[in-house]
Design a protein around this motif. Structure first.
Motif, PDB file in Angstrom:
ATOM      1  N   ALA A 317     -58.294  65.225-102.696  1.00 12.33           N
ATOM      2  CA  ALA A 317     -59.127  66.176-103.439  1.00 12.33           C
ATOM      3  C   ALA A 317     -59.887  65.491-104.568  1.00 12.33           C
ATOM      4  CB  ALA A 317     -58.254  67.302-103.994  1.00 12.33           C
ATOM      5  N   ILE A 318     -59.207  64.594-105.261  1.00  7.27           N
ATOM      6  CA  ILE A 318     -59.840  63.894-106.384  1.00  7.27           C
ATOM      7  C   ILE A 318     -60.942  62.976-105.862  1.00  7.27           C
ATOM      8  CG2 ILE A 318     -59.460  62.231-108.258  1.00  7.27           C
ATOM      9  CD1 ILE A 318     -57.958  64.750-108.906  1.00  7.27           C
ATOM     10  N   ARG A 319     -60.638  62.271-104.767  1.00  8.63           N
ATOM     11  CA  ARG A 319     -61.650  61.362-104.210  1.00  8.63           C
ATOM     12  C   ARG A 319     -62.882  62.148-103.790  1.00  8.63           C
ATOM     13  NH1 ARG A 319     -57.735  58.010-100.524  1.00  8.63           N
ATOM     14  NH2 ARG A 319     -56.955  56.490-102.028  1.00  8.63           N
ATOM     15  N   GLU A 320     -62.655  63.290-103.172  1.00  9.12           N
ATOM     16  CA  GLU A 320     -63.794  64.098-102.704  1.00  9.12           C
ATOM     17  C   GLU A 320     -64.626  64.597-103.872  1.00  9.12           C
ATOM     18  OE1 GLU A 320     -62.028  67.096-100.281  1.00  9.12           O
ATOM     19  OE2 GLU A 320     -61.847  65.755 -98.546  1.00  9.12           O
ATOM     20  N   MET A 321     -63.925  64.844-104.962  1.00  8.61           N
ATOM     21  CA  MET A 321     -64.591  65.364-106.139  1.00  8.61           C
ATOM     22  C   MET A 321     -65.335  64.248-106.883  1.00  8.61           C
ATOM     23  SD  MET A 321     -62.242  67.655-108.366  1.00  8.61           S
ATOM     24  CE  MET A 321     -62.636  68.143-109.907  1.00  8.61           C
ATOM     25  N   GLY A 322     -64.880  63.001-106.660  1.00  3.52           N
ATOM     26  CA  GLY A 322     -65.499  61.870-107.343  1.00  3.52           C
ATOM     27  C   GLY A 322     -65.192  61.850-108.825  1.00  3.52           C
ATOM     28  N   ALA A 323     -63.908  61.760-109.182  1.00  3.04           N
ATOM     29  CA  ALA A 323     -63.513  61.747-110.602  1.00  3.04           C
ATOM     30  C   ALA A 323     -63.872  60.410-111.243  1.00  3.04           C
ATOM     31  CB  ALA A 323     -62.019  61.994-110.732  1.00  3.04           C
TER      32      ALA A 323
ATOM     33  N   LEU B 252     -58.299  70.999-113.382  1.00  8.27           N
ATOM     34  CA  LEU B 252     -58.272  69.841-114.275  1.00  8.27           C
ATOM     35  C   LEU B 252     -59.690  69.470-114.710  1.00  8.27           C
ATOM     36  CD1 LEU B 252     -55.488  67.598-112.697  1.00  8.27           C
ATOM     37  CD2 LEU B 252     -55.335  69.130-114.667  1.00  8.27           C
ATOM     38  N   ARG B 253     -60.635  69.686-113.809  1.00  6.22           N
ATOM     39  CA  ARG B 253     -62.003  69.352-114.176  1.00  6.22           C
ATOM     40  C   ARG B 253     -62.651  70.472-114.993  1.00  6.22           C
ATOM     41  NH1 ARG B 253     -66.278  66.369-110.594  1.00  6.22           N
ATOM     42  NH2 ARG B 253     -65.100  64.706-111.551  1.00  6.22           N
ATOM     43  N   GLU B 254     -62.550  71.688-114.503  1.00  2.00           N
ATOM     44  CA  GLU B 254     -63.344  72.766-115.114  1.00  2.00           C
ATOM     45  C   GLU B 254     -62.658  73.413-116.313  1.00  2.00           C
ATOM     46  OE1 GLU B 254     -64.511  75.385-111.968  1.00  2.00           O
ATOM     47  OE2 GLU B 254     -65.430  73.736-110.841  1.00  2.00           O
ATOM     48  N   GLU B 255     -61.343  73.529-116.253  1.00  3.42           N
ATOM     49  CA  GLU B 255     -60.641  74.226-117.335  1.00  3.42           C
ATOM     50  C   GLU B 255     -60.106  73.246-118.378  1.00  3.42           C
ATOM     51  OE1 GLU B 255     -58.244  77.944-116.281  1.00  3.42           O
ATOM     52  OE2 GLU B 255     -56.725  76.566-117.070  1.00  3.42           O
ATOM     53  N   ALA B 256     -59.296  72.298-117.912  1.00  5.98           N
ATOM     54  CA  ALA B 256     -58.691  71.340-118.849  1.00  5.98           C
ATOM     55  C   ALA B 256     -59.694  70.258-119.247  1.00  5.98           C
ATOM     56  CB  ALA B 256     -57.459  70.721-118.219  1.00  5.98           C
ATOM     57  N   LYS B 257     -60.696  70.035-118.407  1.00 11.85           N
ATOM     58  CA  LYS B 257     -61.729  69.021-118.668  1.00 11.85           C
ATOM     59  C   LYS B 257     -61.129  67.633-118.933  1.00 11.85           C
ATOM     60  CE  LYS B 257     -65.328  72.132-120.322  1.00 11.85           C
ATOM     61  NZ  LYS B 257     -64.692  73.460-120.198  1.00 11.85           N
ATOM     62  N   VAL B 258     -60.182  67.244-118.101  1.00  7.26           N
ATOM     63  CA  VAL B 258     -59.568  65.927-118.281  1.00  7.26           C
ATOM     64  C   VAL B 258     -59.915  64.954-117.158  1.00  7.26           C
ATOM     65  CG1 VAL B 258     -57.668  66.620-119.795  1.00  7.26           C
ATOM     66  CG2 VAL B 258     -57.382  66.822-117.315  1.00  7.26           C
ATOM     67  N   ILE B 259     -60.623  65.439-116.128  1.00  5.79           N
ATOM     68  CA  ILE B 259     -61.072  64.484-115.103  1.00  5.79           C
ATOM     69  C   ILE B 259     -62.557  64.705-114.817  1.00  5.79           C
ATOM     70  CG2 ILE B 259     -58.821  64.204-114.052  1.00  5.79           C
ATOM     71  CD1 ILE B 259     -59.669  66.025-111.780  1.00  5.79           C
TER      72      ILE B 259
END
Ligand SMILES: Cc1cc2nc3c(=O)[nH]c(=O)nc-3n(C[C@H](O)[C@H](O)[C@H](O)COP(=O)(O)OP(=O)(O)OC[C@H]3O[C@@H](n4cnc5c(N)ncnc54)[C@H](O)[C@@H]3O)c2cc1C
Ligand SMILES: Nc1ncnc2c1ncn2[C@@H]1O[C@H](COP(=O)(O)O)[C@@H](O)[C@H]1O
Lengths: 323, 259
Positions: A317-323, B252-259
């Motif tokens: 999921a993270i890879r797809e999202m491109g973190a 984690l991205r949208e709410e916590a904004k940590v990634i």
């Protein structure tokens, strides 16, 4: 009007990020209380005046008159002692890194001033007030120095970076004129630990694995998720003692104390000694198959499930999202 | 060869700090007290050196009250230290790290050791200062965070942990080393050795007997406070692990904004 000296640590000419974090905080204080921020550099590092100024240092003082290329406690302490005697800063900030933790107590004895380790908060109101965890984060103290100066270690990532919009710092040199020093402990060799790993204590994100991973061969699941997140890989003591991963990965009361933005605990129960090392993390995520595991008491987000399914899915999921 | 080991008695790592609100003092009564785990590495290392270096004497030194005797006996004398020195002075109850270092340095000086071993840090104050300060006060070289130690020819060679690697460091003796996990695996005392340890010398001295005024604190502790309370955990639930993972990543991205 406090003047704050910020020690900039360089290793092989590369400057540590905690320096910019300390300058940002120091500048916020002098903007309120007056005084100046002096970034102090021992040895050579390119672009220091520009970067230091960006985050708010008024001056970049390059100390010369000694061999500072590689850390030596005696030369570094002697140089900073001379600088402090001449310029009398009200506070000296040092990153709580391997080098900083070694240097700060020695410098404080020489300056006969207060020393506070691994601090996470700093305020100024008619004097400095320093906040730091004790008992591995189970409790915090607010301390006020009784001495004219204080040497304060600052935990990496405790302070956020400023906007970085300032112009270059005014450059000056200070000649420490060191001669005939006893060499003390001398670094003969520096061995890097293999591929460029992200250091736990400096990492903004950490993924840790515990006994739930069942065997050393599965630690790669943790490492893969860490890689996808640009995170460092940590561990509970249980899997360190079992010999599955090296001690340098251990997080907790008798391991590293960390405070990243994101701490992801996979298959870790959340024993008090583990929590001690990571509970100051800004966002804690737990993956554990036991909904009653104590780790969920400190976690902000959690998935109750089998890590062998959840962790690889999260990596994808993270890879797809491109973190 | 003479080795001094600095040992501190600290509350057990299981200790819970019951502090509901910020307070001017911390109630430390009722804590179970044990040898600081890092000091156990220091004791073990001293004993191993003594085992391979005949004629070595190990002195355990501590600043503490009467209750330290049990720890000294069981975790120091019973595993191989030869004698123990307690600096016990009610006036020292309030000293800070630098004060402790001054007191310890005065006591250690009387022993003229070749090597001083300390723990990396005490797990109560988590300072990691006292050892390095003792070395500075005694004008000795020090190496901190040591995971491997070799002695020979009046000098030491040590490996110390740094970010992402190791440093190999050399220093002439006398020197001080702070011990990190990985240096060794501390042994447990045997019952017969605990019994025999009662016969080993344990002396108590005061600050005045060391010829030292009680050091003044260099800083005050204004307040002790509990860690900030965390919000309740938000459990991510979904039909299958892949969906749960996707949702967590989104949060984690949208709410916590940590990634
Ligand atoms: C003096 C002292 C110092 C210590 N210092 C430290 C320290 O610095 N750091 C530290 O970590 N510990 C430390 N400890 C040890 C600590 O008390 C715990 O024993 C340790 O943290 C437990 O590690 P763990 O969570 O990996 O293992 P466990 O407690 O065994 O937990 C494993 C977890 O994995 C979960 N699990 C199992 N299988 C799966 C699966 N398939 N999917 C998902 N979840 C799964 C289980 O539900 C369980 O919660 C110390 C102890 C002492 C006495
Ligand atoms: N009260 C004490 N008595 C003896 N040694 C101590 C004492 N306090 C600290 N030390 C030593 O100094 C090390 C570091 O302690 P600290 O600086 O308090 O984290 C400990 O591991 C001990 O070896």
């Amino acid at each position: 009007m406090p003047n704050i000296a910020v020690f900039l640590e360089q290793r092989a000419g590369e400057l540590k990020k905690v320096g910019w974090q300390m300058i940002s905080k120091a500048r916020a204080i002098t903007d309120q209380a007056g005084g100046e921020v002096w970034a102090v550099l021992l040895g050579e590092a390119g672009g220091a005046a520009v970067a230091a100024g960006q985050y708010g240092a008024h001056r970049l003082v390059k100390i010369v008159g000694g061999d500072f290329a590689v850390y030596n406690a005696n030369t570094y302490a002697a140089a900073l002692q001379k600088f402090c005697a001449a310029r009398k800063p009200d506070l000296v900030l040092v990153g709580a890194t391997a080098l900083g933790k070694d240097l700060a107590p020695k410098l404080a004895v020489r300056l006969q001033c207060a020393c506070l380790s691994d601090s996470v908060g700093l305020k100024y109101e008619n004097g400095f007030e320093i906040r730091r965890p004790i008992f591995a984060g189970k409790c915090f103290i607010d301390a006020t120095p009784r001495t004219a100066c204080a040497v304060v270690g600052i935990r990496p990532n405790a302070f956020t970076l400023g906007a970085g919009a300032g112009g270059p710092a005014a450059e000056e040199t200070f000649d420490a004129a060191l001669a005939g020093l006893n060499p003390g402990a001398v670094v003969k060799e520096i061995r890097a630990g293999g591929a460029k790993k992200i250091e736990l204590t400096e990492a903004e994100r950490i993924v840790s694995g515990g006994r739930g991973i069942k065997g050393p061969e599965n630690y790669k699941l943790i490492e893969e998720l860490a890689a996808a997140l640009g995170a460092a890989a940590g561990a509970s003591r249980a899997i360190v003692d079992a010999g599955w991963v090296e001690y340098s990965h251990q997080v907790g009361q008798t391991g590293k104390t960390v405070g990243p933005n994101l701490y992801l605990a996979c298959g870790i129960s959340g024993a008090i000694q583990h929590l001690a090392g990571m509970s100051s993390s800004k966002c804690i995520v737990a993956v554990n198959k036991d909904a009653n595991a104590p780790i969920f008491k400190v976690a902000d987000y959690g998935i109750v499930g089998d890590l062998f399914q959840v962790v690889p899915a999260l990596t994808t999921a993270i890879r797809e999202m491109g973190a | 060869m003479k080795i001094v080991v600095c040992v501190k008695q600290v509350p057990d790592s299981e200790t819970r700090i019951n502090l509901a609100a910020p307070a001017a003092r911390l109630d430390r009564s009722g804590f179970t007290r044990v040898l600081n785990p890092y000091d156990a590495y220091a004791v073990e290392e001293a004993v191993r050196i003594a085992e391979r270096t005949p004629g070595t004497e190990i002195v355990a030194v501590t600043v503490g009250g009467d209750q330290v005797k049990e720890t000294l006996k069981k975790d120091c004398l019973a595993v191989g230290c030869h004698k123990a020195v307690i600096i016990n002075d009610p006036a020292l109850a309030e000293v800070d790290e630098q004060g402790l270092a001054r007191v310890l340095a005065a006591a250690i000086k009387k022993e003229s050791p070749d090597l001083v071993l300390c723990g990396l840090k005490a797990i109560d104050d988590d300072s990691g200062q006292v050892g390095i300060m003792v070395a500075e006060l005694l004008e000795m070289a020090h190496v901190s965070v040591v995971t491997k130690l070799e002695l020979g020819d009046g000098k030491l060679k040590a490996e110390r942990e740094i970010e992402g690697g190791k440093e190999i460091v050399e220093a002439a003796l006398p020197a001080l080393v702070t011990c990190q996990k990985g240096l060794n695996e501390p042994r447990l005392p045997s019952l017969p050795n605990i019994m025999k340890a009662g016969a080993k010398p344990m002396t108590t001295v005061t600050c005045a007997e060391l010829g030292l005024a009680v050091p003044e604190r260099t800083y005050e502790i204004k307040l002790y406070s509990p860690p900030a309370k965390r919000a309740a955990c938000r459990l991510v639930e979904a039909d299958d692990p892949a969906a749960a993972a996707k949702e967590l990543a989104r949060l984690l991205r949208e709410e916590a904004k940590v990634i």
